[in-house]
Design a protein around this motif. Structure first.
Motif, mmCIF file in Angstrom:
data_model
loop_
_atom_site.group_PDB
_atom_site.id
_atom_site.type_symbol
_atom_site.label_atom_id
_atom_site.label_comp_id
_atom_site.label_asym_id
_atom_site.label_seq_id
_atom_site.Cartn_x
_atom_site.Cartn_y
_atom_site.Cartn_z
ATOM 1 N N GLU A 1 0.687 -1.134 -0.056
ATOM 2 C CA GLU A 1 -0.056 0.037 -0.079
ATOM 3 C C GLU A 1 0.831 1.334 -0.116
ATOM 4 N N LEU A 2 1.907 1.337 0.740
ATOM 5 C CA LEU A 2 2.956 2.371 0.524
ATOM 6 C C LEU A 2 3.671 2.587 -0.694
ATOM 7 N N GLN A 3 4.189 1.835 -1.391
ATOM 8 C CA GLN A 3 4.847 1.775 -2.549
ATOM 9 C C GLN A 3 4.223 2.704 -3.630
ATOM 10 N N PRO A 4 2.961 2.568 -3.753
ATOM 11 C CA PRO A 4 2.577 3.691 -4.993
ATOM 12 C C PRO A 4 2.396 5.203 -4.503
ATOM 13 N N ILE A 5 2.483 5.138 -3.255
ATOM 14 C CA ILE A 5 2.341 6.737 -2.767
ATOM 15 C C ILE A 5 3.667 7.250 -2.932
ATOM 16 N N ALA A 6 4.774 6.732 -2.930
ATOM 17 C CA ALA A 6 5.946 7.314 -3.039
ATOM 18 C C ALA A 6 6.756 6.386 -4.309
ATOM 19 N N PRO A 7 6.270 6.259 -5.265
ATOM 20 C CA PRO A 7 6.854 5.456 -6.346
ATOM 21 C C PRO A 7 8.238 5.610 -6.834
ATOM 22 N N GLU A 8 8.927 6.619 -6.721
ATOM 23 C CA GLU A 8 10.271 7.021 -6.894
ATOM 24 C C GLU A 8 11.179 6.543 -5.735
ATOM 25 N N TRP A 9 10.567 5.987 -4.804
ATOM 26 C CA TRP A 9 11.478 5.328 -3.802
ATOM 27 C C TRP A 9 10.955 3.807 -3.291
ATOM 28 N N PRO A 10 11.478 2.776 -4.009
ATOM 29 C CA PRO A 10 11.227 1.472 -3.818
ATOM 30 C C PRO A 10 11.339 1.413 -2.360
ATOM 31 N N ILE A 11 10.124 0.404 -1.851
ATOM 32 C CA ILE A 11 10.067 0.285 -0.353
ATOM 33 C C ILE A 11 11.374 -0.463 0.270
ATOM 34 N N GLU A 12 12.088 -1.013 -0.394
ATOM 35 C CA GLU A 12 13.359 -1.831 0.319
ATOM 36 C C GLU A 12 14.389 -0.579 0.170
ATOM 37 N N GLN A 13 14.267 0.518 -0.624
ATOM 38 C CA GLN A 13 15.413 1.380 -0.575
ATOM 39 C C GLN A 13 14.954 2.680 0.275
ATOM 40 N N ILE A 14 13.902 2.553 0.978
ATOM 41 C CA ILE A 14 13.619 3.551 2.007
ATOM 42 C C ILE A 14 14.520 3.346 3.383
ATOM 43 N N ALA A 15 14.883 4.160 3.767
ATOM 44 C CA ALA A 15 15.550 4.039 5.005
ATOM 45 C C ALA A 15 14.942 3.121 6.059
ATOM 46 N N ARG A 16 15.353 1.967 6.504
ATOM 47 C CA ARG A 16 14.842 1.139 7.693
ATOM 48 C C ARG A 16 13.787 1.869 8.697
ATOM 49 N N MET A 17 14.352 2.799 9.171
ATOM 50 C CA MET A 17 13.793 3.510 10.267
ATOM 51 C C MET A 17 12.536 4.175 9.432
ATOM 52 N N ASP A 18 12.626 4.880 8.574
ATOM 53 C CA ASP A 18 11.444 5.516 7.921
ATOM 54 C C ASP A 18 10.461 4.552 7.427
ATOM 55 N N ARG A 19 10.830 3.205 6.812
ATOM 56 C CA ARG A 19 10.062 2.291 6.291
ATOM 57 C C ARG A 19 9.037 1.726 7.530
ATOM 58 N N ILE A 20 9.729 1.561 8.687
ATOM 59 C CA ILE A 20 9.022 1.068 10.035
ATOM 60 C C ILE A 20 8.169 2.055 10.430
ATOM 61 N N ILE A 21 8.677 3.220 10.463
ATOM 62 C CA ILE A 21 7.484 4.356 10.904
ATOM 63 C C ILE A 21 6.375 4.335 10.093
ATOM 64 N N LEU A 22 6.681 4.421 8.644
ATOM 65 C CA LEU A 22 5.283 4.288 7.872
ATOM 66 C C LEU A 22 4.632 3.439 8.040
#
Length: 154
Positions: free
Chosen positions: A70-91
């Motif tokens: 669900e998060l991936q389409p909101i920030a398509p220029e940032w593949p979910i696995e490339q988002i910083a771990r901390m940010d990904r978990i907070i999201l």
């Protein structure tokens, strides 16, 4: 109670961070309940609602793949696995609370996620978290408007 929930989210964040790190490292000995209990134990005298933490951690962990999708389409220029771990978990925590939490107003959920990002994320994390979760909330509110009024939750 609000500050207690804030501390609960910090403990959940620490626990989910450890879980993801250990899983990625191939740690087969990970016992999520053990990690939750250890992290809650560190703040035992300050935490009243331990079940909130357990529910949040287990819910985010269980739904991590769906939350990522669900998060991936909101920030398509940032593949979910490339988002910083901390940010990904907070999201994930924020999205989980928006979707499954019924006792916290959405704006409070987003504010809490932004505060976690300010405390534990990078320089631009709070803006990124606010933008992504704000977009999700607007999309959710728009989808509610499209539902005929006689079928909406009362």
């Amino acid at each position: 109670m609000a500050s207690n929930r804030h501390l609960g989210r910090i403990i959940a964040l620490q626990t989910l961070y450890e879980e993801e790190f250990r899983l990625e490292a191939g740690d087969k000995s990970l016992d999520l309940n053990e990690v939750i209990d250890r992290n809650i134990g560190r703040y035992a005298e300050m935490v009243e609602d331990k079940q909130f933490i357990r529910n949040l951690v287990k819910g985010v962990s269980k739904h991590a793949s769906d939350l990522n999708a669900e998060l991936q389409p909101i920030a398509p220029e940032w593949p979910i696995e490339q988002i910083a771990r901390m940010d990904r978990i907070i999201l994930r925590i924020g999205l989980y609370e928006l979707k499954y939490g019924d006792d916290v107003p959405p704006k409070v959920v987003i504010n809490e996620a932004v505060e976690l990002a300010k405390a534990f994320g990078g320089e631009n994390s709070s803006k990124f978290i606010n933008g992504v979760l704000g977009t999700i909330l607007r999309q959710f509110e728009e989808s509610i408007k499209d539902i005929p009024s006689d079928t909406k939750k009362k």
